[in-house]
Design a protein around this motif. Structure first.
Motif, PDB file in Angstrom:
ATOM      1  N   CYS A  11       0.836  -1.194   0.000  1.00 27.40           N
ATOM      2  CA  CYS A  11       0.000   0.000   0.000  1.00 27.40           C
ATOM      3  C   CYS A  11       0.873   1.247   0.000  1.00 27.40           C
ATOM      4  O   CYS A  11       1.767   1.393   0.829  1.00 27.40           O
ATOM      5  CB  CYS A  11      -0.916  -0.011   1.217  1.00 27.40           C
ATOM      6  SG  CYS A  11      -2.004   1.419   1.311  1.00 27.40           S
ATOM      7  N   ASP A  14      -0.285   7.525   2.031  1.00 25.17           N
ATOM      8  CA  ASP A  14       0.381   8.286   3.087  1.00 25.17           C
ATOM      9  C   ASP A  14      -0.339   8.020   4.403  1.00 25.17           C
ATOM     10  O   ASP A  14      -1.557   8.118   4.481  1.00 25.17           O
ATOM     11  CB  ASP A  14       0.333   9.779   2.780  1.00 25.17           C
ATOM     12  CG  ASP A  14       1.141  10.120   1.539  1.00 25.17           C
ATOM     13  OD1 ASP A  14       2.166   9.458   1.307  1.00 25.17           O
ATOM     14  OD2 ASP A  14       0.740  11.038   0.816  1.00 25.17           O
ATOM     15  N   ASN A  15       0.421   7.668   5.427  1.00 25.05           N
ATOM     16  CA  ASN A  15      -0.164   7.362   6.721  1.00 25.05           C
ATOM     17  C   ASN A  15       0.664   8.040   7.810  1.00 25.05           C
ATOM     18  O   ASN A  15       1.747   7.577   8.156  1.00 25.05           O
ATOM     19  CB  ASN A  15      -0.208   5.848   6.949  1.00 25.05           C
ATOM     20  CG  ASN A  15      -0.931   5.479   8.217  1.00 25.05           C
ATOM     21  OD1 ASN A  15      -1.230   6.325   9.045  1.00 25.05           O
ATOM     22  ND2 ASN A  15      -1.217   4.198   8.379  1.00 25.05           N
ATOM     23  N   GLU A  18       2.328   6.048  10.833  1.00 27.21           N
ATOM     24  CA  GLU A  18       3.466   5.147  10.680  1.00 27.21           C
ATOM     25  C   GLU A  18       4.768   5.949  10.699  1.00 27.21           C
ATOM     26  O   GLU A  18       4.817   7.065  10.194  1.00 27.21           O
ATOM     27  CB  GLU A  18       3.358   4.365   9.369  1.00 27.21           C
ATOM     28  CG  GLU A  18       2.178   3.413   9.313  1.00 27.21           C
ATOM     29  CD  GLU A  18       2.282   2.296  10.331  1.00 27.21           C
ATOM     30  OE1 GLU A  18       3.407   1.830  10.607  1.00 27.21           O
ATOM     31  OE2 GLU A  18       1.237   1.901  10.867  1.00 27.21           O
ATOM     32  N   GLN A  22       4.378   5.757   5.398  1.00 25.49           N
ATOM     33  CA  GLN A  22       3.702   4.894   4.431  1.00 25.49           C
ATOM     34  C   GLN A  22       2.905   3.831   5.162  1.00 25.49           C
ATOM     35  O   GLN A  22       3.288   3.378   6.231  1.00 25.49           O
ATOM     36  CB  GLN A  22       4.728   4.202   3.533  1.00 25.49           C
ATOM     37  CG  GLN A  22       5.488   5.135   2.626  1.00 25.49           C
ATOM     38  CD  GLN A  22       4.721   5.448   1.363  1.00 25.49           C
ATOM     39  OE1 GLN A  22       4.239   4.544   0.711  1.00 25.49           O
ATOM     40  NE2 GLN A  22       4.613   6.708   1.034  1.00 25.49           N
ATOM     41  N   CYS A  23       1.799   3.423   4.570  1.00 21.17           N
ATOM     42  CA  CYS A  23       0.972   2.394   5.187  1.00 21.17           C
ATOM     43  C   CYS A  23       1.744   1.074   5.307  1.00 21.17           C
ATOM     44  O   CYS A  23       1.842   0.498   6.363  1.00 21.17           O
ATOM     45  CB  CYS A  23      -0.302   2.193   4.371  1.00 21.17           C
ATOM     46  SG  CYS A  23      -1.258   0.746   4.870  1.00 21.17           S
ATOM     47  N   SER A  25       0.955  -1.903   4.258  1.00 19.17           N
ATOM     48  CA  SER A  25       0.201  -3.151   4.192  1.00 19.17           C
ATOM     49  C   SER A  25       0.510  -3.848   2.875  1.00 19.17           C
ATOM     50  O   SER A  25       0.704  -3.200   1.854  1.00 19.17           O
ATOM     51  CB  SER A  25      -1.304  -2.888   4.277  1.00 19.17           C
ATOM     52  OG  SER A  25      -1.643  -2.353   5.523  1.00 19.17           O
ATOM     53  N   ILE A  58      -3.553   1.300  -3.191  1.00 20.87           N
ATOM     54  CA  ILE A  58      -4.117   1.691  -1.901  1.00 20.87           C
ATOM     55  C   ILE A  58      -4.909   0.523  -1.331  1.00 20.87           C
ATOM     56  O   ILE A  58      -5.823  -0.007  -1.983  1.00 20.87           O
ATOM     57  CB  ILE A  58      -5.049   2.918  -2.040  1.00 20.87           C
ATOM     58  CG1 ILE A  58      -4.398   4.027  -2.878  1.00 20.87           C
ATOM     59  CG2 ILE A  58      -5.508   3.414  -0.686  1.00 20.87           C
ATOM     60  CD1 ILE A  58      -3.193   4.676  -2.263  1.00 20.87           C
ATOM     61  N   CYS A  59      -4.595   0.108  -0.099  1.00 22.99           N
ATOM     62  CA  CYS A  59      -5.288  -1.010   0.533  1.00 22.99           C
ATOM     63  C   CYS A  59      -6.712  -0.586   0.937  1.00 22.99           C
ATOM     64  O   CYS A  59      -7.001   0.596   1.063  1.00 22.99           O
ATOM     65  CB  CYS A  59      -4.513  -1.525   1.740  1.00 22.99           C
ATOM     66  SG  CYS A  59      -4.514  -0.449   3.184  1.00 22.99           S
ATOM     67  N   ASP A  61      -8.287  -0.607   3.785  1.00 21.46           N
ATOM     68  CA  ASP A  61      -8.380   0.158   5.033  1.00 21.46           C
ATOM     69  C   ASP A  61      -8.039   1.628   4.806  1.00 21.46           C
ATOM     70  O   ASP A  61      -8.738   2.519   5.284  1.00 21.46           O
ATOM     71  CB  ASP A  61      -7.465  -0.422   6.105  1.00 21.46           C
ATOM     72  CG  ASP A  61      -7.917  -1.790   6.583  1.00 21.46           C
ATOM     73  OD1 ASP A  61      -9.101  -2.136   6.395  1.00 21.46           O
ATOM     74  OD2 ASP A  61      -7.072  -2.522   7.134  1.00 21.46           O
ATOM     75  N   CYS A  62      -6.964   1.895   4.084  1.00 21.83           N
ATOM     76  CA  CYS A  62      -6.585   3.288   3.809  1.00 21.83           C
ATOM     77  C   CYS A  62      -7.610   3.954   2.910  1.00 21.83           C
ATOM     78  O   CYS A  62      -7.921   5.133   3.081  1.00 21.83           O
ATOM     79  CB  CYS A  62      -5.195   3.353   3.174  1.00 21.83           C
ATOM     80  SG  CYS A  62      -3.862   3.064   4.360  1.00 21.83           S
ATOM     81  N   ARG A  67      -7.295   7.951   2.814  1.00 27.34           N
ATOM     82  CA  ARG A  67      -5.857   8.132   2.516  1.00 27.34           C
ATOM     83  C   ARG A  67      -5.613   7.743   1.066  1.00 27.34           C
ATOM     84  O   ARG A  67      -5.437   6.584   0.759  1.00 27.34           O
ATOM     85  CB  ARG A  67      -4.999   7.270   3.444  1.00 27.34           C
ATOM     86  CG  ARG A  67      -5.089   7.684   4.868  1.00 27.34           C
ATOM     87  CD  ARG A  67      -4.117   6.885   5.724  1.00 27.34           C
ATOM     88  NE  ARG A  67      -4.339   7.183   7.106  1.00 27.34           N
ATOM     89  CZ  ARG A  67      -4.603   6.279   8.043  1.00 27.34           C
ATOM     90  NH1 ARG A  67      -4.669   5.012   7.738  1.00 27.34           N
ATOM     91  NH2 ARG A  67      -4.804   6.647   9.294  1.00 27.34           N
TER      92      ARG A  67
END
Length: 68
Positions: A11, A14-15, A18, A22-23, A25, A58-59, A61-62, A67
Motif C-alpha cells: 500500500c 500516506d499514513n 506510521e 507509508q501504510c 500493508s 491503496i489497501c 483500510d486506507c 488516505r
C-alpha cells in the motif's frame, strides 16, 4: 525445507501514524500469479484494493479512511 518467491503489492497511501509515513500493508494471492498486473486485478476485484492514476496501490483500510 522449501522456499518460494511470491509477488506482493504494498500500500502506497500516506499514513501519518506510521514512522516512515507509508501504510506498508501488503496484498498477495494464495495461488501463485506470474505478473503484478494479474495480482493487482485479483486484489482489486476480490479484496477491495484500488490503483490510483500513476500506479499507486491503496489497501482497503486506507481507502475507507480517505488516505488516497
Amino acid at each position: 525445507m522449501t522456499t518460494d518467491a511470491y509477488l506482493a503489492v504494498r500500500c502506497d497511501a500516506d499514513n501519518p501514524d506510521e514512522p516512515d509515513g507509508q501504510c506498508g500493508s501488503e496484498g498477495h494471492w494464495p495461488v501463485r500469479v506470474d505478473t503484478h498486473t494479474e495480482l493487482r486485478r485479483l486484489l482489486r476485484t476480490e479484496r477491495g484494493w484500488h490503483t490510483r492514476p500513476g500506479g499507486r496501490d491503496i489497501c482497503p483500510d486506507c481507502w475507507a479512511v480517505g488516505r488516497r
